[in-house]
Design a protein around this motif. Structure first.
Motif, PDB file in Angstrom:
ATOM      1  N   ILE A   1       0.770  -1.185  -0.052  1.00 32.50           N
ATOM      2  CA  ILE A   1       0.054   0.025  -0.047  1.00 32.50           C
ATOM      3  C   ILE A   1       0.787   1.362   0.139  1.00 32.50           C
ATOM      4  N   THR A   2       1.919   1.398   0.794  1.00 28.86           N
ATOM      5  CA  THR A   2       2.684   2.514   0.912  1.00 28.86           C
ATOM      6  C   THR A   2       3.728   2.727   0.127  1.00 28.86           C
ATOM      7  N   GLY A   3       4.531   1.466  -0.315  1.00 29.65           N
ATOM      8  CA  GLY A   3       5.605   1.516  -1.127  1.00 29.65           C
ATOM      9  C   GLY A   3       6.868   1.441  -0.298  1.00 29.65           C
ATOM     10  N   TYR A   4       6.698   1.566   1.029  1.00 34.29           N
ATOM     11  CA  TYR A   4       7.943   1.334   1.753  1.00 34.29           C
ATOM     12  C   TYR A   4       8.270  -0.124   2.251  1.00 34.29           C
ATOM     13  N   SER A   5       9.436  -0.332   2.145  1.00 34.72           N
ATOM     14  CA  SER A   5       9.921  -1.946   2.657  1.00 34.72           C
ATOM     15  C   SER A   5      10.099  -1.859   4.108  1.00 34.72           C
ATOM     16  N   TYR A   6       9.980  -3.160   4.645  1.00 31.18           N
ATOM     17  CA  TYR A   6      10.104  -3.517   5.868  1.00 31.18           C
ATOM     18  C   TYR A   6      11.387  -2.787   6.729  1.00 31.18           C
ATOM     19  N   GLU A   7      12.339  -2.861   5.885  1.00 23.55           N
ATOM     20  CA  GLU A   7      13.515  -2.422   6.129  1.00 23.55           C
ATOM     21  C   GLU A   7      13.638  -0.728   6.265  1.00 23.55           C
ATOM     22  N   GLU A   8      12.639  -0.157   5.457  1.00 19.77           N
ATOM     23  CA  GLU A   8      12.820   1.245   5.336  1.00 19.77           C
ATOM     24  C   GLU A   8      12.126   1.755   6.492  1.00 19.77           C
TER      25      GLU A   8
END
Length: 698
Positions: free
Chosen positions: A180-187
């Motif tokens: 949904i947001t485009g941010y990865s787990y690490e980010e």
């Protein structure tokens, strides 16, 4: 089942497999009496196996030394067949080897048989111990299953999940969060949820949100966030606070759904509900909302507002002549032209068909509305290019102004509608402001319409007959049937006072049916005196285009059987506007019934030599406007002479109506006119009087 939801002893169901029936029944009774256990008995391993396959038992007590199959062998069979039931082994002579063997095979306990109450106590204690162990294992399995399920849901759910610690630092996010947001787990890990902040909400919004969370440990609502790409999107977010035993918040869990698609769907549905699908102009629903808001503002600020009702003139001709597809494109163009004539603050609405409404929420003076109306009529009247040729329509506009013409949206719209119809009556292609006389006229029309409905039902209508004289034989050969309304209070009402209202309301169909029946009945009565009289009856354009006209005529003629050719239908030239092809089809069908046709009021309407030749008319009636003073007016004389000569060349008979002077009669006779009608030769009269006139002639 106990109130807490756990099993009681009486709920525990045990199978006891023992080949010594006496011992088995004794233990069955002792266990039930001592602890309330429900015990079933099987006499050997085979019978016990069948019972275990057929129903559920919470545990099984098995004698080690059974015939055919031993207790040990039964344990192996249960394990191999996946029958998961706790088994307690009983044996008369126990050894450590046997105990180890049965425990390895899956038994949960091993007891040596004894005598007396001590033996029963041992068994009860073993049952209780096994039962408690089993419940613990079941609970552990459930916890493990729930944990596995939660982990699976966390990973596969389409809802985004974000977990933070008590300081709002992100500890975990699920794959849907990234989608949904485009941010990865690490980010995301180690950041705060402000990573997604869109800037659309002020500080007060977030203060209210955190206040609700502190008070209720929960908040839910719509919020706009921003993806990694920078795109802002709406989401539905639910936040739960997780507290430790001491009341401190250990974690916050946010679950959110991207509702962009739902928002788009809602917007689309709202647009469909509030905008016309053809022109994409606002529709009646949106008109009501905007007009109500404009009215509230006008009341509050003591200003004026105006509403216009616009109706196209002769749009039906466009539809019939060019087809509905062209008609639709035409309406789209009209909507654009109206919009181009408006101010920025004004709104044009397509009401239905070829009707439009203009809302002017603020005017300084009524002349503002007049100027805009002039622009609208001018824009609509400009040429339209259809199939590489120019065509034209005009518009009639009615205007109502708040506060003088009404204090509600419904009233203003109704009064603008009245003014529009008055503009049509006055010649079309113009605008008119509402005045209260129109309201009085509308109320009067409504009253007449209601009374006319009763008149049709209560037999208040009557036919009068005006003689038509044949100038060749100087005899009355025809009569025109003219309707009168014998009102119980107002007396005899002439057709000019109610026929237009009947046409406008649709009552003309019922009225016309009454006239057709009355004419056929009268002809049947007069057959005793004469069988060569012909009666002319008037049919309005509305009747002419009605689907049931030919059926009404056929039904009355079948019932009354008037002489063939004795009924002549008079129709005005204006009926040609509906299209000659449609009219020809109608006339041809009625011609086969034995009917004849005259063009009434010839020269005043849609005259065309082409239609006279193409359509099956038998004659024409020269309008009284041409006949009056024809002997003294050279221009009229030339026109009337041309009409008569033209008709005769087309093998049409000519009736001149409105003859009131001997000089007019003499002149018409000199032109070889076929028939005449007018006050000079006889006024319209009741049936009895006309019959007397006809009889005296004979």
């Amino acid at each position: 089942m106990s109130e807490s939801g756990s099993l009681t002893r009486s709920d525990i169901h045990i199978l006891y497999i023992e080949d010594d029936e006496g011992l088995a029944r004794l233990l069955q009774k002792q266990l039930h009496r001592r602890s309330g256990y429900h015990v079933d008995v099987a006499e050997d391993a085979e019978q016990g196996l069948r019972k275990l396959q057929q129903q559920h038992y919470d545990m099984t007590i098995v004698d080690y030394n059974l015939p055919v199959l031993s207790g040990l062998q039964l344990l192996h069979i249960l394990r191999d067949n996946g029958i998961d039931v706790p088994v307690i082994i009983l044996t008369g002579v126990g050894t450590e080897e046997i105990a180890a063997e049965v425990m390895r095979a899956g038994a949960v306990d091993y007891l040596v048989k004894d005598v007396g109450e001590a033996h029963v106590d041992k068994i009860c204690a073993a049952i209780q111990r096994v039962w408690v162990d089993q419940q613990k294992k079941i609970q552990q399995k459930m916890v493990f299953a729930k944990r596995r399920l939660a982990e699976k849901v966390f990973d596969v759910t389409e809802e985004g999940i974000i977990v933070t610690d008590g300081s709002n630092i992100i500890e975990a996010v699920n794959p849907a969060f990234t989608t949904i947001t485009g941010y990865s787990y690490e980010e995301a890990i180690g950041k705060t949820p402000s990573l997604l902040k869109s800037g659309q909400h002020d500080d007060q919004f977030f203060k209210r949100m955190w206040k609700a969370i502190e008070k209720n440990d929960f908040w839910e609502g719509e919020i706009w966030n921003k993806r990694k790409s920078g795109e802002e999107y709406p989401e539905w977010l639910a936040i739960n606070a997780i507290r430790e035993k001491d009341g401190q918040v250990s974690q916050y869990i946010g679950v959110f759904t991207d509702i962009s698609k739902r928002k788009e769907d809602e917007k689309k549905i709202w647009h469909q509900a509030n905008f016309d699908p053809l022109t994409d102009l606002p529709n009646r629903s949106l008109l009501v909302d905007r007009a109500a808001e404009a009215l509230r503002r006008a009341r509050r600020e003591h200003t004026e507002m105006a509403m216009m009702f616009i109706d196209l003139d002769r749009f039906k001709y466009i539809n019939d002549h060019y087809g509905h597809a062209v008609g639709d494109e035409f309406l789209i163009e009209v909507g654009k032209r109206i919009s181009s004539a408006l101010r920025e603050s004004d709104t044009v609405i397509r009401l239905s068909g070829d009707e439009f409404i203009v809302l002017m929420p603020l005017i300084q003076h009524v002349t503002d509305a007049g100027r805009v109306a002039e622009k609208i009529t001018s824009a609509i009247s400009a040429a339209y290019i259809i199939n590489d040729s120019k065509t034209y329509v005009s518009a009639s506009v009615g205007i109502a102004v708040y506060p003088g013409d009404g204090d509600s949206v419904e009233t203003l719209l109704s009064h603008a509608d009245m003014a529009m119809y008055k503009a049509k009556e006055n010649g079309r292609n113009q605008h008119l402001f509402f005045d209260h006389k129109m309201n009085e006229e509308a109320e009067q029309k409504a009253s007449i319409e209601h009374e006319l409905m009763l008149a049709i039902k209560d037999d208040q209508l009557v036919l009068y007959f005006q003689p038509v004289t044949n100038l060749k034989c100087h005899r009355i050969t025809h009569a025109e049937a003219l309707i009168r309304w014998n009102h119980p209070e107002k007396g005899l009402i002439m057709p000019n006072d109610f026929i237009p209202i009947a046409e406008e309301s649709g009552l003309i169909i019922q009225l016309g049916e009454w006239v057709i029946d009355a004419v056929c009945n009268q002809l049947k009565l007069w057959q005793r005196v004469t069988d060569d009289l012909k009666i002319c009856l008037n049919v309005s354009p509305i009747q002419m285009m009605h689907a049931n006209l030919d059926k009404q005529l056929q039904a009355s003629m079948t019932r009354c059987a008037p002489p063939n050719g004795s009924i002549i239908i008079e129709i005005t030239e204006n009926v040609m506007i509906e299209g000659p092809e449609k009219i020809k089809e109608k006339l041809d069908a009625m011609k086969e019934m034995g009917l004849s046709f005259l063009i009434d009021d010839f020269g005043t309407g849609f005259s065309s030599m082409r239609y006279l030749k193409k359509l099956p008319f038998d004659g024409l009636k020269i309008d009284r406007g041409f006949v009056a003073n024809v002997d003294a007016d050279n221009e009229k004389a030339v026109l009337v002479q041309a009409m008569i000569e033209m008709a005769h060349r087309l093998n049409l008979k000519v009736v001149a109506e409105g003859v009131e002077r001997e000089e007019e009669l003499a002149y018409l006779r000199s032109l070889d006119c076929d028939y005449v009608q007018g006050y000079l030769l006889g006024r319209p009269m009741p049936a009895e009087q006309f019959l007397a006139l006809l009889t005296s002639q004979q």
